[in-house]
Structure formats: structure tokens, C-alpha cells
Scaffold this active site. Structure first.
Site, mmCIF file in Angstrom:
data_model
loop_
_atom_site.group_PDB
_atom_site.id
_atom_site.type_symbol
_atom_site.label_atom_id
_atom_site.label_comp_id
_atom_site.label_asym_id
_atom_site.label_seq_id
_atom_site.Cartn_x
_atom_site.Cartn_y
_atom_site.Cartn_z
ATOM 1 N N THR A 81 1.027 4.513 19.715
ATOM 2 C CA THR A 81 0.737 5.115 18.415
ATOM 3 C C THR A 81 2.018 5.188 17.591
ATOM 4 O OG1 THR A 81 -0.408 6.917 17.302
ATOM 5 C CG2 THR A 81 0.825 7.523 19.284
ATOM 6 N N LYS A 85 3.678 0.865 16.733
ATOM 7 C CA LYS A 85 2.627 -0.170 16.798
ATOM 8 C C LYS A 85 3.158 -1.559 16.443
ATOM 9 C CE LYS A 85 -1.307 2.900 16.043
ATOM 10 N NZ LYS A 85 -2.525 3.161 15.273
ATOM 11 N N ASP A 121 -8.081 -0.426 16.480
ATOM 12 C CA ASP A 121 -8.331 0.522 15.384
ATOM 13 C C ASP A 121 -9.400 -0.005 14.415
ATOM 14 O OD1 ASP A 121 -6.521 2.501 16.184
ATOM 15 O OD2 ASP A 121 -4.848 1.512 15.175
ATOM 16 N N GLY A 151 -0.077 1.789 4.290
ATOM 17 C CA GLY A 151 0.249 2.538 5.507
ATOM 18 C C GLY A 151 -0.133 1.742 6.742
ATOM 19 N N GLY A 152 0.264 2.239 7.908
ATOM 20 C CA GLY A 152 -0.033 1.547 9.157
ATOM 21 C C GLY A 152 -1.535 1.408 9.373
ATOM 22 N N ASN A 173 -2.251 1.265 -3.358
ATOM 23 C CA ASN A 173 -1.150 2.007 -2.732
ATOM 24 C C ASN A 173 -0.256 2.620 -3.800
ATOM 25 O OD1 ASN A 173 -0.440 2.523 0.052
ATOM 26 N ND2 ASN A 173 1.582 1.719 -0.460
ATOM 27 N N THR A 175 3.011 2.898 -3.553
ATOM 28 C CA THR A 175 4.106 1.942 -3.690
ATOM 29 C C THR A 175 3.495 0.544 -3.634
ATOM 30 O OG1 THR A 175 5.230 3.510 -2.234
ATOM 31 C CG2 THR A 175 6.452 1.517 -2.825
HETATM 32 P P1 ATR Z 1 -0.253 5.872 8.836
HETATM 33 O O1 ATR Z 1 0.582 4.990 9.690
HETATM 34 O O2 ATR Z 1 -0.849 7.023 9.599
HETATM 35 O O3 ATR Z 1 -1.249 5.140 8.033
HETATM 36 P P2 ATR Z 1 1.805 5.973 6.865
HETATM 37 O O4 ATR Z 1 2.220 4.623 7.325
HETATM 38 O O5 ATR Z 1 2.858 7.006 6.665
HETATM 39 O O6 ATR Z 1 0.752 6.613 7.843
HETATM 40 O O7 ATR Z 1 0.965 5.780 5.519
HETATM 41 C C1 ATR Z 1 0.661 6.784 4.694
HETATM 42 C C2 ATR Z 1 -0.095 6.218 3.483
HETATM 43 O O8 ATR Z 1 -0.387 7.311 2.649
HETATM 44 C C3 ATR Z 1 0.722 5.227 2.658
HETATM 45 O O9 ATR Z 1 -0.143 4.300 2.058
HETATM 46 C C4 ATR Z 1 1.343 6.135 1.609
HETATM 47 O O10 ATR Z 1 1.707 5.493 0.395
HETATM 48 P P3 ATR Z 1 3.163 4.805 0.236
HETATM 49 O O11 ATR Z 1 3.095 3.515 0.998
HETATM 50 O O12 ATR Z 1 3.380 4.631 -1.193
HETATM 51 O O13 ATR Z 1 4.147 5.780 0.876
HETATM 52 C C5 ATR Z 1 0.165 7.059 1.353
HETATM 53 N N1 ATR Z 1 0.593 8.317 0.755
HETATM 54 C C6 ATR Z 1 1.304 9.301 1.331
HETATM 55 N N2 ATR Z 1 1.485 10.314 0.453
HETATM 56 C C7 ATR Z 1 0.874 9.951 -0.696
HETATM 57 C C8 ATR Z 1 0.698 10.567 -1.981
HETATM 58 N N3 ATR Z 1 1.206 11.789 -2.250
HETATM 59 N N4 ATR Z 1 -0.001 9.895 -2.928
HETATM 60 C C9 ATR Z 1 -0.526 8.678 -2.665
HETATM 61 N N5 ATR Z 1 -0.399 8.037 -1.471
HETATM 62 C C10 ATR Z 1 0.281 8.670 -0.504
#
Ligand code: ATR
Length: 302
Positions: A81, A85, A121, A151-152, A173, A175
Site C-alpha cells: 500500500t 505501489k 484495485d 492520485g495513486g 485533477n 494539478t
Molecule cells: P491516493 O494515493 O490515496 O490516491 P494521493 O496520491 O495523495 O492519494 O492523491 C490524492 C488526490 O487527491 C490527488 O489527485 C490530489 O490532487 P493533486 O494531484 O493536485 O495533489 C487530490 N487532492 C488532494 N487534496 C485536494 C484538494 N484540496 N482539492 C482537490 N484535489 C485534491
């Protein structure tokens, strides 16, 4: 706080697990919160398999060492996890299609010769959606908006949507630069299926959601009760199915239900990704889904 082992513990000469025949682990950081041991142990007990499934906390520089040590200790496999990954995908000697496409592995199967890597997943998400909607295959022909595609978890689900033959896939996204390579990679195999959108472009986002029949929420927004919604609430409409991969009830799920939409939480995905992993370790056994589901509910933490 649940019990976990460190790399140092595994390296102890007298490290034993009361010698069960099958040994399994979940590796991550943090790991104490992981519900996988309860869930997998329930399936193992129900199938009459003499096995132990443990949590292993790995520091950043320890991941490869932990995997190597687990193989020495004759573990039959492991779940992987956050945040390992991607490294698990690099480490594996062969990977399945879902892992190759997403570049991330959540399940390892060890043998003397090799380390096989899989990503369950996406299949777990799909199985949970099929169960909730009674549509099979549940992603084929769908018009999908995926929030948090960078995100992942989000990028893995994006690949699953494409693999299953969705009609269109809008990757969203915060970003946006993060999701261009993902979209390009998907479109190389499935021409013109995906496009990218910035979360900040609310007009385009509202438009995309109105044209969609499935919304997948894979951002971390909703983990906390005080988090804002991940999209303007006006975007929701009655033909939309809303899936949130967060395993507890979120403001988005509640709002969706209040508006009469089909709203699906992440508990089913967690269970089915575990069931898929179980089948990889024990191909001749069936995981007891009722026991796994029950184990997840009774171990629910505040
Ligand atoms: P995981 O691996 O569990 O998916 P992660 O890789 O930290 O977690 O991904 C989090 C996701 O939530 C990402 O798409 C992140 O956007 P960024 O790539 O721009 O960081 C998104 N995310 C987190 N906080 C956010 C917020 N306040 N508004 C919009 N998107 C958010």
C-alpha cells in the site's frame, strides 16, 4: 492502534509466526490503520487455511529489503500500500495488465524464482460497482468523470475504466500537469477516450459531469467531515451514479443520496480488491465474502 512489525523485527533471528504454513503481509507507511489483516484473516480462517497475515511498517529506504526478507522467511506473498505501489511494480519480475498500465502494484506473489506483481484495485472497484448496480461489466460504455485522477488510486481506476471499455473518460485533477501523461498513455491504447480537465475550471467540470453517467471521486476530499465537496453540488443530476472510494460515509455520498442518486462508498472496493488478492495467493480456494465484509464492519474504527 493495531499491531505491526518493523523491518528490524523481521530481521531478528528468532522471528517466528508460530510456524503457520502460509505467511502473508501488508507493507506500507503508515500501516497501523490497515484493515487488510482482519479482512484477510477472516477469509483464511473460513477457508481452513493455516496462515498468518501481518502488518509491516517499512521506512522509505527499507521497502526492497522488507520484500527480500519476507521471501527469505517463506512468505507466499504480500499486499503493498501507500507509498510503495510504484516501487513494487518496478521490483516485480512480471506484472499483469492492470499493473503494467497503471505502473503500480498492490499484490505480490512470491515463488523461488520470481516475484509476480498484480494490481487488484481496479478489478475490486469494478466488482463493487457491479454488485451495487447489477450491471456487468459495469464500466463498459459508460461516460465517466474521474476526480483525483492524478492520485495513486485515481490513476489506477482511470486505467480500469479504459481497460473495461468506457465510452469516454474525463480525467480531473487539481494539478493538471500530473494527468497529461496518464491521458496520453490511455489514448495510445484507446484513441480519444480520455481528456484532461483542471479542478479549477468549474464551468467545464459542470458541463462534463452533466454529460456523464458515472462520477468517480478519488481525491482525498471527504476524508475529513469538514472538507469541501470535490465539485459544485449543482453538477449532480439524477442520471448520475456517484462512487466515492473513501471507505466511510462522505458529505458527497450523503448529498448524492439526498438527491436520489445511486451513491456507492469505498468499502466494497476495499473488500473486493482483497478478495482478488486472496484468489491470486490461493487459486483453488474461494474467499468467503460474507466473512470478509463482517470483519471490515466489526473492526471499523472511529
Ligand atoms: P491516493 O494515493 O490515496 O490516491 P494521493 O496520491 O495523495 O492519494 O492523491 C490524492 C488526490 O487527491 C490527488 O489527485 C490530489 O490532487 P493533486 O494531484 O493536485 O495533489 C487530490 N487532492 C488532494 N487534496 C485536494 C484538494 N484540496 N482539492 C482537490 N484535489 C485534491
Amino acid at each position: 492502534m493495531y499491531h505491526f512489525y518493523t523491518y528490524g523485527d523481521l530481521l531478528q533471528e528468532d522471528f517466528r509466526l508460530h510456524e503457520p504454513k502460509a505467511k502473508l503481509a501488508v507493507i506500507g507507511n503508515p500501516i497501523a490503520h490497515s484493515k487488510s489483516p482482519q479482512m484477510q484473516q477472516a477469509a483464511l480462517c473460513s477457508a481452513g487455511i493455516d496462515a498468518t497475515y501481518i502488518r509491516v511498517l517499512a521506512e522509505d529506504h527499507e521497502f526492497e529489503g522488507v520484500v527480500s526478507r519476507l521471501r527469505e522467511l517463506k512468505f507466499i506473498g504480500a499486499n503493498v500500500t501507500v507509498p510503495f505501489k510504484k516501487r513494487a511494480c518496478t521490483l516485480a519480475t512480471s506484472v499483469d495488465q492492470a499493473a503494467a498500465m497503471s505502473g503500480s502494484v498492490n499484490t505480490l506473489v512470491f515463488s523461488n524464482e520470481d516475484i509476480k506483481g498484480f494490481n487488484t484495485d481496479g478489478a475490486g472497484f469494478s466488482a463493487a460497482l457491479r454488485e451495487a448496480t447489477d450491471i456487468a461489466p459495469p464500466l463498459r460504455g459508460r461516460h465517466i468523470v474521474l476526480l483525483g485522477a492524478g492520485g495513486g488510486a485515481g490513476s489506477t481506476l482511470a486505467c480500469q475504466c479504459a481497460l473495461e471499455g468506457c465510452a469516454s473518460l474525463v480525467l480531473v485533477n487539481r494539478t493538471i500537469e500530473k494527468i497529461h501523461p496518464l491521458s496520453e498513455s490511455i489514448n495510445r491504447q484507446y484513441p480519444n477516450v480520455s481528456r484532461c480537465l483542471s479542478t479549477a475550471d468549474t464551468t467545464a467540470l459542470m458541463h462534463a459531469v452533466r454529460k456523464a453517467d458515472l462520477l468517480i471521486q478519488a481525491t482525498s476530499l471527504g476524508l475529513r467531515e469538514t472538507d469541501p465537496l470535490p465539485l459544485p453540488k449543482e453538477a449532480l443530476h439524477k442520471n448520475l451514479t456517484v462512487c466515492d472510494i473513501i471507505t466511510h460515509d462522505t458529505p458527497l455520498l450523503r448529498l448524492s443520496r439526498e438527491q436520489g442518486l445511486c451513491a456507492i462508498g469505498g468499502g466494497g472496493m476495499l473488500m473486493y480488491q482483497g478478495a482478488c488478492a486472496f484468489r491470486l495467493w490461493f487459486p483453488d480456494k474461494d474467499p468467503n465474502l460474507t466473512a470478509m465484509r463482517h470483519a471490515l464492519v466489526v473492526t471499523e474504527q472511529p
